[in-house]
Design a protein around this motif. Structure first.
Motif, PDB file in Angstrom:
ATOM      1  N   ILE A 148     -19.640 -10.055 -12.269  1.00 18.77           N
ATOM      2  CA  ILE A 148     -19.547  -8.923 -11.363  1.00 18.77           C
ATOM      3  C   ILE A 148     -19.062  -9.466 -10.027  1.00 18.77           C
ATOM      4  N   GLU A 149     -17.915  -8.993  -9.609  1.00 16.89           N
ATOM      5  CA  GLU A 149     -17.363  -9.509  -8.356  1.00 16.89           C
ATOM      6  C   GLU A 149     -17.369  -8.429  -7.286  1.00 16.89           C
ATOM      7  N   LEU A 150     -17.991  -8.733  -6.154  1.00 22.87           N
ATOM      8  CA  LEU A 150     -17.978  -7.822  -5.008  1.00 22.87           C
ATOM      9  C   LEU A 150     -16.735  -8.076  -4.167  1.00 22.87           C
ATOM     10  N   ARG A 151     -16.184  -6.997  -3.639  1.00 27.83           N
ATOM     11  CA  ARG A 151     -15.061  -7.094  -2.713  1.00 27.83           C
ATOM     12  C   ARG A 151     -15.545  -6.596  -1.358  1.00 27.83           C
ATOM     13  N   PRO A 152     -15.637  -7.469  -0.355  1.00 25.09           N
ATOM     14  CA  PRO A 152     -16.121  -7.003   0.948  1.00 25.09           C
ATOM     15  C   PRO A 152     -15.268  -5.844   1.451  1.00 25.09           C
ATOM     16  N   ILE A 153     -15.942  -4.780   1.920  1.00 24.56           N
ATOM     17  CA  ILE A 153     -15.208  -3.624   2.466  1.00 24.56           C
ATOM     18  C   ILE A 153     -15.171  -3.698   3.985  1.00 24.56           C
ATOM     19  N   THR A 201     -16.711  -6.195   7.762  1.00 24.94           N
ATOM     20  CA  THR A 201     -17.335  -7.381   8.346  1.00 24.94           C
ATOM     21  C   THR A 201     -18.144  -6.970   9.570  1.00 24.94           C
ATOM     22  N   GLU A 236     -12.268  -2.667   6.392  1.00 28.90           N
ATOM     23  CA  GLU A 236     -10.910  -3.067   6.002  1.00 28.90           C
ATOM     24  C   GLU A 236     -10.014  -1.842   5.875  1.00 28.90           C
ATOM     25  N   TRP A 242      -7.870  -1.075   3.669  1.00 32.35           N
ATOM     26  CA  TRP A 242      -7.765  -0.518   2.315  1.00 32.35           C
ATOM     27  C   TRP A 242      -8.959   0.358   1.954  1.00 32.35           C
ATOM     28  N   ALA A 243     -10.082   0.193   2.687  1.00 36.90           N
ATOM     29  CA  ALA A 243     -11.285   0.973   2.360  1.00 36.90           C
ATOM     30  C   ALA A 243     -11.555   2.090   3.361  1.00 36.90           C
ATOM     31  N   ILE A 246     -25.030  -2.170   3.465  1.00 40.42           N
ATOM     32  CA  ILE A 246     -25.390  -3.233   2.516  1.00 40.42           C
ATOM     33  C   ILE A 246     -24.482  -4.425   2.791  1.00 40.42           C
ATOM     34  N   TRP A 259     -23.637  -8.774   2.391  1.00 39.95           N
ATOM     35  CA  TRP A 259     -23.794  -9.983   1.607  1.00 39.95           C
ATOM     36  C   TRP A 259     -24.235 -11.069   2.579  1.00 39.95           C
ATOM     37  N   PRO A 280     -20.264 -10.433   5.642  1.00 36.35           N
ATOM     38  CA  PRO A 280     -19.499  -9.433   4.881  1.00 36.35           C
ATOM     39  C   PRO A 280     -20.332  -8.183   4.587  1.00 36.35           C
ATOM     40  N   VAL A 306     -20.603  -4.923   2.033  1.00 30.02           N
ATOM     41  CA  VAL A 306     -20.119  -4.583   0.696  1.00 30.02           C
ATOM     42  C   VAL A 306     -20.262  -3.105   0.349  1.00 30.02           C
ATOM     43  N   ASP A 307     -21.097  -2.376   1.084  1.00 26.73           N
ATOM     44  CA  ASP A 307     -21.205  -0.930   0.826  1.00 26.73           C
ATOM     45  C   ASP A 307     -21.867  -0.264   2.025  1.00 26.73           C
TER      46      ASP A 307
END
Lengths: 142, 142
Positions: free
Chosen positions: A16-21, A23, A50, A52-53, A69, A71, A134, A136-137
């Motif tokens: 399961i890979e998280l993509r930071p949205i 910072t 970011e 993209w998000a 949330i 990391w 980072p 993440v949500d």
């Protein structure tokens, strides 16, 4: 039956890979000395989302109460038990019963208020996450 | 300046990999028809903690209120806006302002009570996560 302990144990689950949205941009630069919880004198900080998000922010407004949330990238993932608040007079306790940043998946939950929105940036707080953490949500408060 | 949207945008952050620490065993087998929130008639379910992580449970007791963090493995990661509760009479809203399971990092936050502990297994609820949902963290309630 003796069971192996530790992160080298084989795991059957898929990755399961998280993509930071985003910072955290904070005046808190180091974990040492940072408040342990947001309500213990933590500052406000900018949450930079970011590009993209950014579309996922529509509907978030100043004054909203959110759960950020993070990391906790400086957390130790091989820690399973801690002395709460780092005090050895306390009982050694499993990290799932504590908010220690040291835990197998060092996710941080931060209840915050949105004080200001400038484009993709939210001024939120109070939040004890250090600069560069980072995100993440983001969710409405529970 | 036009900015690219979507998950194919390059990201500078390092990879973050979650390791499931357990799994939900529930009578809810499908997302369709499942309650949208724990307090909307969701059942209790067993949270089975992996042997390698079981030590992190010490100190968790029956009656505790916890936040279970799941990986909503059936969520769509390319969804940025939704009609809340799937109702098109609502305004299209960014997922960070909603609890939609479709979001860039589909993490679920579930406030639960621990009803029973049997070894590495916790009976918790109410919880709307479907059977087989990976669990990535457990924390005291916020």
């Amino acid at each position: 039956m003796v069971k192996a302990r530790g992160l080298d144990t084989k795991m059957s689950e898929p990755k399961i890979e998280l993509r930071p949205i985003g910072t955290i941009r904070s005046e808190l630069k180091e974990r040492t000395g940072a408040p342990r919880q947001g309500n213990e004198g933590a500052p406000d900080a900018w949450l930079e989302v970011e590009d993209w998000a950014a579309r996922a922010l529509s509907g978030v407004a100043e004054g909203d109460r959110l759960i950020v949330i993070t990391w906790l990238h400086r957390g130790r993932r091989d820690t399973f038990e801690v002395y709460p608040r780092g005090d050895r007079r306390h009982t050694l306790t499993g990290v799932f019963a504590t908010r220690s940043p040291d835990r197998p998946n060092p996710l941080g939950l931060h209840p915050v208020v949105v004080h200001k929105i400038e484009g993709n940036r939210l001024l939120v707080g109070p939040i004890e996450a250090v600069d560069g953490t980072p995100v993440v949500d983001i969710k409405p408060e529970i």
